[in-house]
Write an enzyme that holds these catalytic residues in place. Structure first.
Site, mmCIF file in Angstrom:
data_model
loop_
_atom_site.group_PDB
_atom_site.id
_atom_site.type_symbol
_atom_site.label_atom_id
_atom_site.label_comp_id
_atom_site.label_asym_id
_atom_site.label_seq_id
_atom_site.Cartn_x
_atom_site.Cartn_y
_atom_site.Cartn_z
ATOM 1 C CG ASP A 139 -30.013 -27.150 40.982
ATOM 2 O OD1 ASP A 139 -29.777 -26.670 42.101
ATOM 3 O OD2 ASP A 139 -30.906 -27.977 40.773
ATOM 4 C CG ASP A 182 -30.969 -25.161 48.322
ATOM 5 O OD1 ASP A 182 -32.151 -24.789 48.240
ATOM 6 O OD2 ASP A 182 -30.414 -25.829 47.434
#
Length: 415
Positions: A312, A226
């Site tokens: 998430d 990420d």
């Protein structure tokens, strides 16, 4: 030459006019709208993790019963698969990036919307089947069906599809198909959220890390994934801005069309699967988490949204669900590790939103969520002396050889 200069001045004048128009048309987000949007997104993130984790405990018990009956061990993620996952996600991400550079994004999104319509209907049906079945009128009989599709071969038959369902499940599928049709026709944010929540809850419930070591490898790998793709390149942001599918949660804020902050995450979309032959689908995709701003002003017809990527939710959620199953195995009065990590996830999510809001810049959400979700349970385990038990726990332990049988066989060989 005079014509060229005149055309250039005309273009500059048009650009200035367009910029001035855009500037004056942008309305700042109201504090009320932002508070409602942020609060709603946090609740929609916590909801799938909480309920998906407790559903995973039930699913784990069902898998153990199935294993005892059939002898087939449930599929779990191995250390190697967890290690390779960020690399496979990177290949998928860069492949989509190249794809969007070559082909029109409208056609690609049309293809993906149809694909996720199918997955969303199945995921929502799996989630709502008990509820809808209880609401079906008694006039509709609950007739059981069995769909069995197998492939024969020299080594015996192999089950490709072995699915049990009922007429009430068909009613549920029709109802969920109507939600899917609503999404395709209107692209309404409520339909989007129904599919998104179904994906997230199914993911947390059904994805099995098996042990904490696998979870740590996966989360740490995705942490660097990420950070690299968000801070190191523009690939993820470019793909996310071009990607449209019902795999994000959205909530309207206010009348402004400005994108305040953005964050890109990976998403794992799942549908129920096990070794009994039930249909299963997995796919890695990319979505964008944005915070533009109008529920308070526009009501249900609001069109400017704050968004939250399912990555998430699902990625930390499957690790939190594993910790709840660990708590269950300890048979203590409280779910200490689940509660602590769930609270740490909440704080990490709030930190992510705060940083995005302050710096108005793309942020890798896992940069904040991974340290929170790993540090909290490991710290508690060290304080409580459970660190060894935590790392030794497995959802489905590997079979140990029968020592007595081996000794007997060795004795016979010696004779």
């Amino acid at each position: 030459m005079a014509d060229t200069v005149q055309d250039l001045l005309q273009n500059v004048k048009e650009n200035l006019t367009e910029n001035a128009t855009n500037t004056t048309s942008k309305i700042p987000a109201t504090p009320e709208g932002m508070a409602v949007a942020y609060g709603s997104l946090v609740i929609m993130a916590l909801f799938p993790i909480f309920f998906g984790s407790f559903r995973s405990v039930k699913h784990h018990k069902e898998q153990k019963v199935l294993y005892q009956e059939s002898g087939e061990k449930p599929e779990t993620m191995s250390h190697k698969e967890a290690l390779m996952f960020p690399f496979m996600a990177s290949i998928a991400l860069f492949g989509l990036y190249i794809f969007f550079q070559i082909f029109s994004k409208e056609y690609i999104n049309m293809l993906l919307t149809g694909y996720f319509f199918f997955l969303g209907v199945l995921a929502l049906s799996h989630l709502l089947s008990p509820v809808i079945s209880s609401l079906v009128p008694a006039a509709i009989p609950n007739i059981p069906f069995h769909l069995h599709f197998k492939q024969g071969g020299p080594e015996g038959d192999v089950d490709l599809i072995n699915y049990h369902f009922s007429s009430h499940d068909i009613v549920c599928l029709v109802c969920c198909s109507l939600v899917g049709a609503w999404y395709i026709i209107k692209k309404h944010w409520i339909a989007n959220n129904l599919f998104g929540l179904a994906f997230a809850i199914n993911g947390v419930e059904l994805l099995n890390l098996n042990n904490v070591v696998t979870g740590c490898i996966l989360l740490i790998g995705l942490f660097f994934y990420d950070v690299f793709w968000v801070f190191g390149t523009d690939v993820m942001v470019t793909v996310a801005k071009s990607f449209e599918a019902p795999i994000k949660l959205v909530f309207p804020q206010d009348k402004s069309g400005n994108i305040g902050v953005e964050c890109v995450v990976i998403v794992l979309v799942v549908f129920p699967q096990d070794n009994s032959g039930n249909i299963g689908v997995e796919c890695v995709v990319i979505v964008l988490v944005v915070f533009p701003q109008d529920l308070l002003e526009q009501g249900l017809s609001a069109s400017n949204f704050a968004m939250l990527g399912l990555g998430d939710i699902v990625i930390p959620g499957i690790f939190i669900a594993l910790l709840l199953r660990f708590d269950t195995s300890l048979k203590r009065s409280t779910n200490m590790y689940f509660n602590v990590t769930f609270g740490a996830y909440f704080l990490g999510l709030m930190a992510t939103i705060l940083i995005m809001h302050l710096f108005k810049h793309a942020q890798p959400a896992l940069l904040y969520l991974v340290p929170a979700c790993l540090g909290a349970p490991l710290g508690v385990a060290l304080l409580r002396g459970d660190i060894k038990a935590l790392f030794q726990y497995e959802d489905h332990p590997a079979e140990k050889p029968d020592t007595a049988a081996e000794v007997t066989q060795d004795t016979k060989k010696d004779k």
